[in-house]
Motif scaffolding. Structure first.
Motif, PDB file in Angstrom:
ATOM      1  N   LEU A   5     -15.535  31.290 -12.827  1.00 24.04           N
ATOM      2  CA  LEU A   5     -14.296  31.500 -13.562  1.00 24.04           C
ATOM      3  C   LEU A   5     -13.136  31.469 -12.587  1.00 24.04           C
ATOM      4  O   LEU A   5     -13.136  32.192 -11.586  1.00 24.04           O
ATOM      5  CB  LEU A   5     -14.310  32.854 -14.280  1.00 24.04           C
ATOM      6  N   ASP A   6     -12.138  30.663 -12.891  1.00 23.77           N
ATOM      7  CA  ASP A   6     -10.919  30.628 -12.103  1.00 23.77           C
ATOM      8  C   ASP A   6     -10.195  31.965 -12.288  1.00 23.77           C
ATOM      9  O   ASP A   6     -10.368  32.650 -13.301  1.00 23.77           O
ATOM     10  CB  ASP A   6     -10.049  29.457 -12.587  1.00 23.77           C
ATOM     11  N   THR A   7      -9.369  32.325 -11.322  1.00 23.47           N
ATOM     12  CA  THR A   7      -8.641  33.584 -11.353  1.00 23.47           C
ATOM     13  C   THR A   7      -7.804  33.742 -12.613  1.00 23.47           C
ATOM     14  O   THR A   7      -7.644  34.851 -13.128  1.00 23.47           O
ATOM     15  CB  THR A   7      -7.721  33.688 -10.120  1.00 23.47           C
ATOM     16  N   CYS A   8      -7.282  32.650 -13.135  1.00 22.90           N
ATOM     17  CA  CYS A   8      -6.401  32.709 -14.305  1.00 22.90           C
ATOM     18  C   CYS A   8      -7.137  33.039 -15.598  1.00 22.90           C
ATOM     19  O   CYS A   8      -6.511  33.368 -16.603  1.00 22.90           O
ATOM     20  CB  CYS A   8      -5.636  31.396 -14.458  1.00 22.90           C
ATOM     21  N   VAL A   9      -8.453  32.991 -15.590  1.00 21.59           N
ATOM     22  CA  VAL A   9      -9.242  33.326 -16.777  1.00 21.59           C
ATOM     23  C   VAL A   9      -9.370  34.854 -16.851  1.00 21.59           C
ATOM     24  O   VAL A   9      -9.623  35.518 -15.842  1.00 21.59           O
ATOM     25  CB  VAL A   9     -10.640  32.670 -16.722  1.00 21.59           C
ATOM     26  N   THR A  52     -11.471  27.292 -16.484  1.00 26.02           N
ATOM     27  CA  THR A  52     -10.106  27.483 -16.020  1.00 26.02           C
ATOM     28  C   THR A  52      -9.105  27.313 -17.152  1.00 26.02           C
ATOM     29  O   THR A  52      -9.445  26.794 -18.219  1.00 26.02           O
ATOM     30  CB  THR A  52      -9.785  26.483 -14.881  1.00 26.02           C
ATOM     31  N   LEU A  53      -7.877  27.719 -16.895  1.00 29.30           N
ATOM     32  CA  LEU A  53      -6.751  27.425 -17.780  1.00 29.30           C
ATOM     33  C   LEU A  53      -5.896  26.327 -17.166  1.00 29.30           C
ATOM     34  O   LEU A  53      -4.984  25.817 -17.798  1.00 29.30           O
ATOM     35  CB  LEU A  53      -5.870  28.671 -17.988  1.00 29.30           C
ATOM     36  N   ASP A  54      -6.184  25.984 -15.939  1.00 34.05           N
ATOM     37  CA  ASP A  54      -5.361  25.111 -15.096  1.00 34.05           C
ATOM     38  C   ASP A  54      -5.711  23.635 -15.295  1.00 34.05           C
ATOM     39  O   ASP A  54      -6.846  23.228 -15.075  1.00 34.05           O
ATOM     40  CB  ASP A  54      -5.575  25.529 -13.644  1.00 34.05           C
ATOM     41  N   LYS A  55      -4.730  22.819 -15.638  1.00 32.13           N
ATOM     42  CA  LYS A  55      -4.971  21.393 -15.852  1.00 32.13           C
ATOM     43  C   LYS A  55      -5.127  20.615 -14.550  1.00 32.13           C
ATOM     44  O   LYS A  55      -5.599  19.483 -14.571  1.00 32.13           O
ATOM     45  CB  LYS A  55      -3.870  20.781 -16.712  1.00 32.13           C
ATOM     46  N   LEU A  74      -9.699  26.034 -20.901  1.00 30.82           N
ATOM     47  CA  LEU A  74      -9.334  26.822 -22.075  1.00 30.82           C
ATOM     48  C   LEU A  74      -7.822  26.724 -22.251  1.00 30.82           C
ATOM     49  O   LEU A  74      -7.074  27.017 -21.333  1.00 30.82           O
ATOM     50  CB  LEU A  74      -9.752  28.283 -21.886  1.00 30.82           C
ATOM     51  N   VAL A  75      -7.369  26.299 -23.422  1.00 32.54           N
ATOM     52  CA  VAL A  75      -5.947  26.037 -23.655  1.00 32.54           C
ATOM     53  C   VAL A  75      -5.425  26.867 -24.822  1.00 32.54           C
ATOM     54  O   VAL A  75      -6.037  26.895 -25.890  1.00 32.54           O
ATOM     55  CB  VAL A  75      -5.720  24.531 -23.951  1.00 32.54           C
ATOM     56  N   GLU A  81      -9.811  35.611 -27.078  1.00 34.96           N
ATOM     57  CA  GLU A  81     -10.303  34.335 -27.607  1.00 34.96           C
ATOM     58  C   GLU A  81     -10.968  33.497 -26.513  1.00 34.96           C
ATOM     59  O   GLU A  81     -11.856  32.695 -26.802  1.00 34.96           O
ATOM     60  CB  GLU A  81      -9.160  33.530 -28.224  1.00 34.96           C
ATOM     61  N   GLN A  82     -10.551  33.680 -25.271  1.00 37.73           N
ATOM     62  CA  GLN A  82     -11.135  32.916 -24.167  1.00 37.73           C
ATOM     63  C   GLN A  82     -12.643  33.089 -24.109  1.00 37.73           C
ATOM     64  O   GLN A  82     -13.376  32.114 -23.942  1.00 37.73           O
ATOM     65  CB  GLN A  82     -10.509  33.324 -22.823  1.00 37.73           C
TER      66      GLN A  82
END
Length: 94
Positions: A5-9, A52-55, A74-75, A81-82
């Motif tokens: 999992l990326d930090t932003c998740v 991630t949330l990062d594109k 995840l957008v 919800e994630q």
């Protein structure tokens, strides 16, 4: 199944995926952020799907051709919800 999992998740995604039986690492636990390229490389080395949330990871994988074991972006989801969406996608496609 192994997940990074990326930090932003949202951190709660980790807790819930662990409870569902997944092998999960959250990059927010690392002492410092190594940057997107190293996060993607670590996921690949460890055989983990990156969530991630990062594109920017799409550009690294598709445009630059960096190897990966899968990327789930995840957008526009609330933190709670994630987890629901992440789990459903993993169950359906992996």
């Amino acid at each position: 199944m192994k997940i990074l999992l990326d930090t932003c998740v949202w951190f709660g995604v980790r807790t819930n995926l662990l409870a569902a039986g997944y092998d999960v690492v959250w990059s927010g636990d690392w002492s410092e952020d190594p940057g997107d390229e190293e996060i993607l490389a670590t996921a690949y080395r460890e055989g983990r799907i990156l969530v991630t949330l990062d594109k920017d990871f799409g550009e690294l994988a598709i445009v630059r051709g960096n190897p990966h074991c899968g990327i789930l972006r995840l957008v526009n989801l609330s933190p709670k919800e994630q987890f629901v969406v992440c789990l459903r996608v993993l169950q359906l496609y992996v």
